[in-house]
Design a protein around this motif. Structure first.
Motif, PDB file in Angstrom:
ATOM      1  N   UNK A  28       0.818  -1.219   0.000  1.00  0.00           N
ATOM      2  CA  UNK A  28       0.000   0.000   0.000  1.00  0.00           C
ATOM      3  C   UNK A  28       0.848   1.264   0.000  1.00  0.00           C
ATOM      4  N   UNK A  29       2.123   1.168   0.364  1.00  0.00           N
ATOM      5  CA  UNK A  29       2.985   2.347   0.416  1.00  0.00           C
ATOM      6  C   UNK A  29       3.291   2.916  -0.957  1.00  0.00           C
ATOM      7  N   UNK A  30       3.104   2.134  -2.009  1.00  0.00           N
ATOM      8  CA  UNK A  30       3.317   2.617  -3.371  1.00  0.00           C
ATOM      9  C   UNK A  30       2.125   3.392  -3.921  1.00  0.00           C
ATOM     10  N   UNK A  31       0.983   3.262  -3.314  1.00  0.00           N
ATOM     11  CA  UNK A  31      -0.245   3.869  -3.847  1.00  0.00           C
ATOM     12  C   UNK A  31      -0.213   5.388  -3.758  1.00  0.00           C
ATOM     13  N   UNK A  32      -0.609   6.018  -4.865  1.00  0.00           N
ATOM     14  CA  UNK A  32      -0.705   7.476  -4.941  1.00  0.00           C
ATOM     15  C   UNK A  32      -2.050   7.849  -5.552  1.00  0.00           C
ATOM     16  N   UNK A  33      -2.634   8.936  -5.067  1.00  0.00           N
ATOM     17  CA  UNK A  33      -3.899   9.428  -5.631  1.00  0.00           C
ATOM     18  C   UNK A  33      -3.642  10.028  -7.009  1.00  0.00           C
ATOM     19  N   UNK A  34      -4.502   9.687  -7.957  1.00  0.00           N
ATOM     20  CA  UNK A  34      -4.364  10.204  -9.319  1.00  0.00           C
ATOM     21  C   UNK A  34      -5.207  11.457  -9.530  1.00  0.00           C
ATOM     22  N   UNK A  35      -6.261  11.642  -8.731  1.00  0.00           N
ATOM     23  CA  UNK A  35      -7.095  12.831  -8.873  1.00  0.00           C
ATOM     24  C   UNK A  35      -8.180  12.696  -9.918  1.00  0.00           C
ATOM     25  N   UNK A  36      -8.516  11.463 -10.290  1.00  0.00           N
ATOM     26  CA  UNK A  36      -9.543  11.244 -11.308  1.00  0.00           C
ATOM     27  C   UNK A  36     -10.548  10.200 -10.842  1.00  0.00           C
ATOM     28  N   UNK A  37     -11.771  10.351 -11.347  1.00  0.00           N
ATOM     29  CA  UNK A  37     -12.836   9.396 -11.039  1.00  0.00           C
ATOM     30  C   UNK A  37     -13.520   8.936 -12.313  1.00  0.00           C
ATOM     31  N   UNK A  38     -14.093   7.754 -12.225  1.00  0.00           N
ATOM     32  CA  UNK A  38     -14.888   7.151 -13.283  1.00  0.00           C
ATOM     33  C   UNK A  38     -16.211   6.702 -12.688  1.00  0.00           C
ATOM     34  N   UNK A  39     -17.090   6.215 -13.553  1.00  0.00           N
ATOM     35  CA  UNK A  39     -18.372   5.674 -13.114  1.00  0.00           C
ATOM     36  C   UNK A  39     -18.442   4.210 -13.523  1.00  0.00           C
ATOM     37  N   UNK A  40     -18.892   3.369 -12.607  1.00  0.00           N
ATOM     38  CA  UNK A  40     -19.153   1.959 -12.892  1.00  0.00           C
ATOM     39  C   UNK A  40     -20.664   1.764 -12.813  1.00  0.00           C
ATOM     40  N   UNK A  41     -21.329   1.962 -13.933  1.00  0.00           N
ATOM     41  CA  UNK A  41     -22.787   1.882 -13.978  1.00  0.00           C
ATOM     42  C   UNK A  41     -23.299   0.493 -13.631  1.00  0.00           C
ATOM     43  N   UNK A  42     -22.587  -0.533 -14.060  1.00  0.00           N
ATOM     44  CA  UNK A  42     -23.031  -1.907 -13.817  1.00  0.00           C
ATOM     45  C   UNK A  42     -23.073  -2.246 -12.337  1.00  0.00           C
ATOM     46  N   UNK A  43     -22.118  -1.737 -11.580  1.00  0.00           N
ATOM     47  CA  UNK A  43     -22.034  -2.043 -10.149  1.00  0.00           C
ATOM     48  C   UNK A  43     -22.497  -0.897  -9.259  1.00  0.00           C
TER      49      UNK A  43
END
Length: 124
Positions: A28-43
């Motif tokens: 988890x220490x490698x994870x960085x926020x990208x600042x973007x979002x998407x939508x998953x309509x199916x879920x």
């Protein structure tokens, strides 16, 4: 390559929204926020994108957490995801969410059920 993390709980603590993630198998220490979002309509979920040097990691925020997300939006609270032992601020999440909400409302392209849930659970 990508992997996915699902949010299992959301709580407002100390004037911030903390999204509690399922266990993450990688570092988890490698994870960085990208600042973007998407939508998953199916879920019926919003997806916040984290990244590492090698892959994207999609954080799925299901509709069962949207009321807390709406409260953070209204109160302009910072939003964090708790992944294993690391807390990551989801930069730009409220701006991205607001943009998506504006696009989803009255727009059948995202699916009727997603549009209905957005109108039902968010203060638009």
């Amino acid at each position: 390559m990508q992997s996915r993390i699902t949010i299992k709980d959301a709580k407002i603590v100390d004037n911030m929204l903390v999204l509690q993630a399922d266990q993450y198998e990688n570092d988890e220490n490698e994870l960085q926020a990208k600042g973007q979002m998407l939508v998953d309509s199916d879920n019926l979920a919003f997806i916040y994108i984290l990244e590492t040097s090698e892959q994207y990691v999609y954080v799925g925020i299901p509709y069962t957490m949207w009321k807390q997300l709406d409260e953070a939006k209204i109160k302009e609270l910072p939003v964090y995801v708790q992944v294993n032992n690391k807390q990551i601020e989801l930069i730009n999440v409220i701006d991205e969410l607001s943009f998506l909400l504006d696009n989803i409302k009255d727009n059948g392209n995202y699916g009727e059920e997603l549009e209905r849930k957005v109108v039902e659970l968010f203060s638009l």
